[in-house]
Design a protein around this motif. Structure first.
Motif, PDB file in Angstrom:
ATOM      1  N   SER A 126      32.210  -3.305 -55.956  1.00 17.16           N
ATOM      2  CA  SER A 126      30.763  -3.340 -55.696  1.00 17.16           C
ATOM      3  C   SER A 126      30.224  -1.915 -55.722  1.00 17.16           C
ATOM      4  O   SER A 126      30.986  -0.943 -55.649  1.00 17.16           O
ATOM      5  CB  SER A 126      30.466  -3.977 -54.334  1.00 17.16           C
ATOM      6  OG  SER A 126      30.794  -3.077 -53.287  1.00 17.16           O
ATOM      7  N   GLU A 176      25.779  -5.880 -60.889  1.00 19.95           N
ATOM      8  CA  GLU A 176      25.099  -5.385 -59.687  1.00 19.95           C
ATOM      9  C   GLU A 176      24.728  -3.929 -60.026  1.00 19.95           C
ATOM     10  O   GLU A 176      25.579  -3.174 -60.509  1.00 19.95           O
ATOM     11  CB  GLU A 176      26.058  -5.416 -58.488  1.00 19.95           C
ATOM     12  CG  GLU A 176      25.419  -4.963 -57.197  1.00 19.95           C
ATOM     13  CD  GLU A 176      26.439  -4.695 -56.083  1.00 19.95           C
ATOM     14  OE1 GLU A 176      26.018  -4.251 -55.018  1.00 19.95           O
ATOM     15  OE2 GLU A 176      27.649  -4.908 -56.301  1.00 19.95           O
ATOM     16  N   GLU A 199      23.754  -1.614 -49.066  1.00 19.93           N
ATOM     17  CA  GLU A 199      23.440  -2.897 -49.726  1.00 19.93           C
ATOM     18  C   GLU A 199      21.994  -3.303 -49.462  1.00 19.93           C
ATOM     19  O   GLU A 199      21.303  -3.806 -50.348  1.00 19.93           O
ATOM     20  CB  GLU A 199      24.415  -3.992 -49.262  1.00 19.93           C
ATOM     21  CG  GLU A 199      25.792  -3.844 -49.898  1.00 19.93           C
ATOM     22  CD  GLU A 199      26.856  -4.737 -49.280  1.00 19.93           C
ATOM     23  OE1 GLU A 199      26.594  -5.333 -48.205  1.00 19.93           O
ATOM     24  OE2 GLU A 199      27.950  -4.845 -49.867  1.00 19.93           O
ATOM     25  N   GLN A 203      18.842  -3.840 -52.141  1.00 15.09           N
ATOM     26  CA  GLN A 203      17.962  -5.019 -52.091  1.00 15.09           C
ATOM     27  C   GLN A 203      16.495  -4.579 -51.974  1.00 15.09           C
ATOM     28  O   GLN A 203      15.603  -5.221 -52.535  1.00 15.09           O
ATOM     29  CB  GLN A 203      18.362  -5.882 -50.877  1.00 15.09           C
ATOM     30  CG  GLN A 203      17.697  -7.254 -50.807  1.00 15.09           C
ATOM     31  CD  GLN A 203      18.251  -8.247 -51.831  1.00 15.09           C
ATOM     32  OE1 GLN A 203      19.446  -8.297 -52.071  1.00 15.09           O
ATOM     33  NE2 GLN A 203      17.382  -9.018 -52.452  1.00 15.09           N
ATOM     34  N   SER A 212      20.575  -6.606 -57.010  1.00 17.31           N
ATOM     35  CA  SER A 212      21.609  -6.932 -56.015  1.00 17.31           C
ATOM     36  C   SER A 212      22.501  -8.036 -56.583  1.00 17.31           C
ATOM     37  O   SER A 212      22.112  -8.758 -57.496  1.00 17.31           O
ATOM     38  CB  SER A 212      20.966  -7.396 -54.709  1.00 17.31           C
ATOM     39  OG  SER A 212      20.337  -8.651 -54.913  1.00 17.31           O
ATOM     40  N   LEU A 213      23.706  -8.142 -56.028  1.00 16.22           N
ATOM     41  CA  LEU A 213      24.639  -9.180 -56.466  1.00 16.22           C
ATOM     42  C   LEU A 213      24.022 -10.564 -56.270  1.00 16.22           C
ATOM     43  O   LEU A 213      24.119 -11.432 -57.150  1.00 16.22           O
ATOM     44  CB  LEU A 213      25.960  -9.057 -55.687  1.00 16.22           C
ATOM     45  CG  LEU A 213      27.038 -10.095 -56.020  1.00 16.22           C
ATOM     46  CD1 LEU A 213      27.451 -10.021 -57.476  1.00 16.22           C
ATOM     47  CD2 LEU A 213      28.248  -9.927 -55.117  1.00 16.22           C
ATOM     48  N   SER A 216      21.486 -11.287 -58.975  1.00 14.46           N
ATOM     49  CA  SER A 216      22.173 -11.498 -60.244  1.00 14.46           C
ATOM     50  C   SER A 216      22.744 -12.915 -60.321  1.00 14.46           C
ATOM     51  O   SER A 216      22.571 -13.619 -61.320  1.00 14.46           O
ATOM     52  CB  SER A 216      23.302 -10.471 -60.348  1.00 14.46           C
ATOM     53  OG  SER A 216      23.532 -10.123 -61.660  1.00 14.46           O
TER      54      SER A 216
END
Length: 255
Positions: A126, A176, A199, A203, A212-213, A216
């Motif tokens: 990440s 990401e 994180e 966002q 952001s993951l 996605s």
């Protein structure tokens, strides 16, 4: 390939560090070589690559490309030697096939500080974990300095995963992206580095091009590329509700 456009745009930066990260077999080399090819077609640059081994042979188009192999009996014994020698090569862009220790990272930072664009890869899963890994290359006494340097020089981190498509016939890239804006840079400079805080900062900077993951995955679920169950496999259980909320928000946005 599913590489977000903001990553391609960052290759026009005159100097700084771009990192492409992911686990083994997540398509890092493919992304790296797609970026090299794009620069080669669109920009007039001198590109030097350090790879172990050289996987794709590039022909010079608009740019001049010099590909060097790293290893026993190759052009350079180690990545560190290769990066240090690159300072004398007068290239515009240096591509480092793998940054796996403090010495390669330091050499890459020196290269970026002296006015070059450095594109490198790391084995991390990440964006936040990538920063954590880099900070932990260093002794505690040196960590404050590396945080300041990263906040100043790092332009973007792309962390990618490859998962099977919903129909099982294809692989789908889940990117990401962390664009280092003022908020993210502020998080990097803090005395106590926090992965969850970083994180949240990603966002919060989606309008700057960060992805952001969760966003996605939600986007791929809406497009029918992957199922919600596949998306849930990529995140911790505590984030399931946030994923479902993100899917609902994106649907409302599209509607």
């Amino acid at each position: 390939l599913g590489i977000p456009d903001v990553v391609r745009q960052m290759t026009y930066q005159p100097q700084g560090v771009i990192l492409v990260t992911g686990k083994t077999n997540s398509g890092k080399s493919t992304t790296l070589n797609a970026l090299i090819n794009n620069i080669n077609e669109k920009q007039n640059k001198k590109i030097l690559t350090l790879e172990a081994p050289v996987e794709y042979k590039h022909k010079s188009k608009k740019s001049i490309i010099i590909q060097k192999e790293v290893g026993e009996g190759a052009d350079s014994l180690t990545f560190v030697d290769g990066v240090r020698n690159a300072l004398r090569e007068d290239c515009d862009i240096l591509v480092i096939g793998e940054i796996r220790d403090r010495f390669t990272m330091e050499a890459a930072i020196d290269m970026a500080e002296s006015g070059h664009l450095v594109i490198g890869t790391l084995h991390t899963k990440s964006c936040a974990e990538t920063i954590d890994r880099i900070i932990n290359f260093y002794d505690f006494s040196d960590q404050a300095q590396i945080k300041y340097l990263m906040a100043a020089l790092l332009k973007i981190v792309v962390s990618q995963r490859l998962i099977k498509s919903a129909d099982g016939n294809d692989l789908v890239m889940v990117p990401e992206v962390m664009v280092v804006d003022n908020i993210v840079a502020g998080c990097l400079r803090k005395e106590k580095f926090s992965i969850s805080e970083l994180e949240d900062a990603v966002q919060g900077s989606l309008e700057k091009g960060s992805i952001s993951l969760l966003n996605s995955l939600a986007s791929l679920v809406i497009k029918g590329r992957i199922t919600i169950d596949q998306a849930k496999e990529q995140i911790e259980e505590k984030n399931y509700t946030a994923l479902e909320r993100t899917i609902s928000n994106l649907k409302m946005h599209k509607g």
